[in-house]
Structure formats: C-alpha cells, structure tokens
Design a protein around this motif. Structure first.
Motif, mmCIF file in Angstrom:
data_model
loop_
_atom_site.group_PDB
_atom_site.id
_atom_site.type_symbol
_atom_site.label_atom_id
_atom_site.label_comp_id
_atom_site.label_asym_id
_atom_site.label_seq_id
_atom_site.Cartn_x
_atom_site.Cartn_y
_atom_site.Cartn_z
ATOM 1 N N GLN A 141 84.060 28.241 12.261
ATOM 2 C CA GLN A 141 84.853 27.040 12.504
ATOM 3 C C GLN A 141 86.277 27.383 12.913
ATOM 4 O O GLN A 141 86.842 26.783 13.825
ATOM 5 C CB GLN A 141 84.852 26.167 11.253
ATOM 6 C CG GLN A 141 83.502 25.537 10.951
ATOM 7 C CD GLN A 141 83.459 24.871 9.584
ATOM 8 O OE1 GLN A 141 84.468 24.819 8.870
ATOM 9 N NE2 GLN A 141 82.285 24.369 9.204
ATOM 10 N N SER A 201 80.177 28.281 17.705
ATOM 11 C CA SER A 201 78.973 27.987 16.939
ATOM 12 C C SER A 201 78.095 29.228 16.890
ATOM 13 O O SER A 201 78.338 30.206 17.602
ATOM 14 C CB SER A 201 78.200 26.824 17.580
ATOM 15 O OG SER A 201 77.655 27.236 18.831
ATOM 16 N N LYS A 202 77.051 29.182 16.092
ATOM 17 C CA LYS A 202 76.133 30.332 16.014
ATOM 18 C C LYS A 202 75.518 30.616 17.373
ATOM 19 O O LYS A 202 75.277 31.771 17.730
ATOM 20 C CB LYS A 202 75.030 30.045 14.985
ATOM 21 C CG LYS A 202 75.520 29.883 13.569
ATOM 22 C CD LYS A 202 74.373 29.821 12.579
ATOM 23 C CE LYS A 202 73.498 28.603 12.779
ATOM 24 N NZ LYS A 202 74.207 27.347 12.416
ATOM 25 N N GLN A 203 75.282 29.567 18.139
ATOM 26 C CA GLN A 203 74.645 29.740 19.449
ATOM 27 C C GLN A 203 75.550 30.433 20.467
ATOM 28 O O GLN A 203 75.083 30.909 21.501
ATOM 29 C CB GLN A 203 74.200 28.376 19.994
ATOM 30 C CG GLN A 203 72.986 27.774 19.280
ATOM 31 C CD GLN A 203 73.285 27.354 17.849
ATOM 32 O OE1 GLN A 203 74.403 26.915 17.546
ATOM 33 N NE2 GLN A 203 72.302 27.481 16.976
ATOM 34 N N ASP A 204 76.834 30.493 20.170
ATOM 35 C CA ASP A 204 77.778 31.170 21.076
ATOM 36 C C ASP A 204 77.814 32.679 20.866
ATOM 37 O O ASP A 204 78.414 33.405 21.664
ATOM 38 C CB ASP A 204 79.195 30.620 20.869
ATOM 39 C CG ASP A 204 79.318 29.155 21.243
ATOM 40 O OD1 ASP A 204 78.708 28.751 22.241
ATOM 41 O OD2 ASP A 204 80.030 28.420 20.509
#
Length: 333
Positions: A63, A68-71
C-alpha cells in the motif's frame, strides 16, 4: 523496470519493502518487543511473532508503494543467515506468493544485503570498496568488487562485536537491547578511564571473547570493593568498553584498506548505527584521505530495503532461485 517485493525475517524484525527499478518505494518494519523482558531474542517466540506480523507488514508495504500483488515481477526473501525458524516463515511466505503469482523467486544473503545497503541512497561508493560489517552475530571485513562480487577478507574467530556490546550491557544491568544503551551512556563518560585488552591476531581476523571475560573480571573486582561500583561509574565503563571495541575494529579496518589499496570505505550492519563508530570512521577517512560511506540509520539495522536492493541486482543478473531454495542458519556469501 522490475517491481520486487522483499521480505526480511532473519531474527526479530518482520520487514517488507517494495523496490521499483532500483528505487525503494516502501520499507516497513514490525519490531518484536516481547524479547525485551527476556534480555535477548527467544527463537521460538520470534518465529511465532513473524507468522502473526508477516501478512499485515507485506500489505502495508504494498500500500505504501502504491502497488498491488499483480504488479510484482518477483518476490525476494532472506535465505541466510539467521534463526532457522524465523527464516522459514519469510521463505515459506515468499515461495507461496511467488508460486501463486507465477513470478520469479530471489533468495538473498542477509550479510551481503547489509553491504549493499550502501546503494539504496546517494552518495554511493565506487568499486572496489572495503566494508566493515558489524552486527550482533557477525563481524566481517568485505572487499566489494561489484554488486554481487564480494570477498570476506577478515572475520571474527569467536564472538561478534555486537555480541560484546550486548553481553556487556547485560553484565551492567542495562535493558535489552543493550548496545544502544552503552552508546548512550558512553557519550557522558571518559573512554580512556579503564583500559581493556585488545586481542592481538596477526591476520585480518577479529576476536571479542577475551574482552568479555576481561570486563566480567573487572566488574567483579570493582563490586568487591564497592557494591555500587557500576552505578557510580557507569558512563566511564560504557565509554571505555566502546572505545576498546571501536579501536579493535579500526585496527584491522586500516590494515585491510592498506593491504588492498582501496580509497573507498564503508560500514554496515546494526552496530554501524553506533555514534562512536560512525564518528571514528569519519575521522579515519579524513585522516587518511579516504572516501567514507555510511548508510542512513534505518538501513543499518535489519530491514527489508537492503534485501530489496540486493534482489534488484540479483534480478538484473538473472540469478533466480527455485522453490527448493532452503533457508540456512549459517551460510557465507
């Protein structure tokens, strides 16, 4: 422009950081205060605390970096050295996330990361440079030829300098962690008041077991004549201990710099936060015309930013780890 999540869990700090294209964007640390009442780190408690803290710490790091995790392009973790139970928590989490996201895994050596903390911020040392890495568990002289090309040219034969600080603090009745407390009292004392021995070793290695024994004998002798000896002389005792440990460290540091002909020197590790050591190394640089590099305080003690910068260079070199990368309590880089 890789985006990497790095996890540090080698001892009693649960930490996570995000680095994007070599720039640290977040560095979150959860300190385990429970160990203070025991006067040292309790390994089983440390691993349990890591399990409780790792998810919220990772979420906060993501944060704070606005990702995000997908990044993520990779996930890094501290593989060694450290407390095996604590290392397992970070390694297992990192492997699980790497597998779920189908991104590469990066295994980082904690001591190598301390050295590379110099490359988180400017100014950064040019190669080759000599790094004195000093912590509670290690004392190393490291010749750094490149980001991932390092050689340990000197190490402790027994105890670490940081352990000598902490054990002395315990003998003096100071609260844990004791090293910073010695540094604090030393500012008010006379470092030449009580001479303590320096181990004489011919090569670039260190020994700190002898000074601990000398301090113990000194305190026992003082208390025999005056039960309040420590309370009455605490600043001078702390200053004398700190002066001796720093003098011991610098003797070999100077010898190694001369032997390898380096013009750039630096210190790293938790003990590099010690104000006396920082001042002494700066003075050494001015005296001998050497460029001195010292990381910011937040990058001296255990943190994930140093794991992240190391992971960045591992990623660039294509040195990825497999899911079989096992944590190790002791492993040289």
């Amino acid at each position: 422009m890789p985006t990497i999540l790095a996890i540090e869990s080698s001892c009693d700090e649960t930490a996570a950081a995000v680095i994007i294209d070599g720039q640290v964007r977040s560095n979150i640390i959860a300190t385990q205060e429970i160990h203070a009442k025991y006067g040292g780190v309790v390994p089983e408690m440390a691993s349990r605390a890591h399990m409780e803290a790792i998810v919220p710490v990772v979420m906060e790091a993501l944060q704070a970096a606005a990702v995000s995790k997908q990044d993520l392009d990779a996930v890094a973790f501290t593989q060694s050295p450290g407390l095996i139970g604590s290392l397992l928590v970070g390694a297992t989490f990192a492997k699980s996330l790497s597998l779920a996201l189908q991104v590469p895994l990066l295994a980082v050596n904690h001591m190598q990361a301390h050295v590379l903390a110099h490359f988180i911020e400017d100014p950064k040392p040019a190669f080759p440079f000599l790094c004195l890495t000093v912590s509670g568990g290690h004392t190393q002289l490291v010749l750094v030829r490149d980001y991932l090309d390092m050689e340990i040219v000197g190490t402790t034969l027994d105890d670490a300098a940081g352990e000598a600080f902490d054990k002395t603090a315990k003998m003096l009745g100071l609260p844990y962690p004791g090293g910073p407390m010695i540094d604090r009292y030393a500012k008010e004392g006379d470092g030449g008041k009580y001479p303590f021995p320096i181990a004489q070793i011919g090569d670039l290695n260190y020994s700190f077991s002898g000074i601990k024994t000398a301090i113990l004998n000194f305190l026992q002798k003082g208390k025999k004549t005056n039960p309040d000896f420590v309370a009455h002389h605490l600043p001078d005792i702390c200053a004398s201990v700190q002066h001796t440990i720093i003098k011991t460290l610098l003797q070999k540091f100077i010898r190694a710099a001369e032997q390898y002909g380096v013009q750039n020197i630096g210190i790293a590790g938790g003990v590099s936060a010690n104000s006396g050591l920082r001042q002494a190394v700066q003075a050494l640089g001015q005296e001998r015309g050497l460029a001195v590099f010292i990381p910011s305080f937040e990058y001296c003690t255990d943190n994930a930013a140093m794991i992240a910068i190391t992971a960045h260079y591992l990623y660039e070199a294509g040195r990825f780890a497999g899911l079989d990368a096992a944590p190790s309590a002791r492993a040289p880089f």
